[in-house]
Design a protein around this motif. Structure first.
Motif, mmCIF file in Angstrom:
data_model
loop_
_atom_site.group_PDB
_atom_site.id
_atom_site.type_symbol
_atom_site.label_atom_id
_atom_site.label_comp_id
_atom_site.label_asym_id
_atom_site.label_seq_id
_atom_site.Cartn_x
_atom_site.Cartn_y
_atom_site.Cartn_z
ATOM 1 N N GLN A 133 59.230 16.012 54.157
ATOM 2 C CA GLN A 133 58.607 16.293 55.515
ATOM 3 C C GLN A 133 60.006 16.570 56.430
ATOM 4 O O GLN A 133 61.013 15.872 55.917
ATOM 5 N N TYR A 184 63.480 27.531 63.297
ATOM 6 C CA TYR A 184 63.043 27.046 61.937
ATOM 7 C C TYR A 184 64.077 26.787 60.919
ATOM 8 O O TYR A 184 64.931 27.757 60.808
ATOM 9 N N LEU A 241 52.583 25.161 68.858
ATOM 10 C CA LEU A 241 52.300 23.974 68.492
ATOM 11 C C LEU A 241 51.808 22.662 69.583
ATOM 12 O O LEU A 241 52.159 21.775 69.498
ATOM 13 N N LYS A 267 46.625 18.676 64.159
ATOM 14 C CA LYS A 267 46.942 19.305 62.843
ATOM 15 C C LYS A 267 46.526 20.534 62.764
ATOM 16 O O LYS A 267 45.302 20.759 63.073
ATOM 17 N N ARG A 325 47.425 24.635 60.555
ATOM 18 C CA ARG A 325 48.219 25.399 59.571
ATOM 19 C C ARG A 325 49.000 26.429 60.331
ATOM 20 O O ARG A 325 48.233 27.260 61.084
ATOM 21 N N PHE A 348 52.910 26.126 56.637
ATOM 22 C CA PHE A 348 53.017 24.620 56.732
ATOM 23 C C PHE A 348 51.663 24.134 57.372
ATOM 24 O O PHE A 348 51.309 24.554 58.313
ATOM 25 N N ASP A 349 51.515 22.718 56.909
ATOM 26 C CA ASP A 349 50.498 21.936 57.850
ATOM 27 C C ASP A 349 51.406 21.202 58.537
ATOM 28 O O ASP A 349 52.231 20.346 58.322
ATOM 29 N N VAL A 350 51.030 21.374 59.891
ATOM 30 C CA VAL A 350 52.065 20.795 60.779
ATOM 31 C C VAL A 350 51.064 19.728 61.602
ATOM 32 O O VAL A 350 50.135 19.974 62.145
ATOM 33 N N HIS A 388 56.704 17.195 66.016
ATOM 34 C CA HIS A 388 56.034 17.935 64.891
ATOM 35 C C HIS A 388 56.496 17.470 63.676
ATOM 36 O O HIS A 388 57.780 17.543 63.388
ATOM 37 N N ALA A 421 56.114 18.778 59.486
ATOM 38 C CA ALA A 421 55.650 19.984 58.709
ATOM 39 C C ALA A 421 55.803 19.497 57.410
ATOM 40 O O ALA A 421 56.649 19.154 57.127
#
Length: 215
Positions: free
Chosen positions: A3, A13, A34, A44, A46, A60-62, A73, A75
């Motif tokens: 993570q 990023y 976000l 939550k 994606r 990413f699942d954030v 956050h 991810a």
């Protein structure tokens, strides 16, 4: 799967390759996407960001948590999961096309024992509406539905019906389930069960009434 934290005010990023070298990319409106909605403490979702090659989408699942100064956050890279889901959809589409014209009814239940694939013949042989089949009923619910439609031998003892279903699934997983069903309307079905991809189980329904009447 590691993570990493994305500061709320950071529009860049950062990731590391297998040699632990870091790269920066600037996906458009990343921070705005976000934001935690007013009235919620966390969300939550994606998200997709552009890789440094400006070609590859990274998924990413954030999880976003509201803080006094903004939000934090976290991810998880889910590229492998997304690819697996896409492969599964392609696999299902291929099966659907392959068995669309099969005269026997095909019902595939996933590892959670929910109906994930059926062909037109299953609709015809089970007499269940397509809308009902499309709701992805559980195996128990599916069998209850066809029992109500009298497309299943009426159990002599309903209290043992659920136990019979369990035995049926176990035999199908082992690849040994094959029974002849004599229906109340005089038709005869041969029903067989086989293990399928990724813990799923497949049942094949064949109308053998003509064969039985000719013997």
């Amino acid at each position: 799967m590691g993570q990493f934290c994305l500061p709320y005010t950071c529009r860049r990023y950062c990731r590391a390759d297998r040699n632990r070298r870091s790269y920066l990319a600037t996906p458009p409106n990343f921070s705005e996407d976000l934001e935690v909605p007013v009235g919620q403490s966390s969300t939550k979702r994606r998200v997709s960001v552009l890789a440094p090659d400006n070609v590859t989408d990274l998924r990413f699942d954030v999880s976003s948590i509201r803080r006094r100064s903004g939000a934090m956050h976290f991810a998880n890279n889910v590229n492998a999961l997304v690819k697996a889901e896409e492969a599964q959809r392609t696999f299902v589409q291929t099966l659907t096309k392959t068995f669309a014209h099969l005269p026997s009814g095909l019902a595939i239940f996933d590892r959670a024992r929910r109906l994930v694939l059926f062909n037109p013949a299953l609709h015809e042989l089970s007499t269940l509406p397509v809308e009902t089949l499309a709701t992805r009923p559980s195996l128990h619910d599916f069998l209850d539905e066809i029992r109500e439609a009298r497309v299943l031998p009426e159990p002599k003892n309903y209290s043992t019906w659920r136990d019979k279903i369990t035995s049926m699934v176990t035999a199908a997983v082992d690849g040994t389930y094959c029974e002849t069903w004599s229906l109340p309307n005089g038709q005869t079905y041969r029903v067989s069960g086989r293990p399928h991809h990724d813990g799923a189980v497949a049942f094949l329904f064949e109308d053998i009434s003509a064969d039985i009447s000719s013997t």
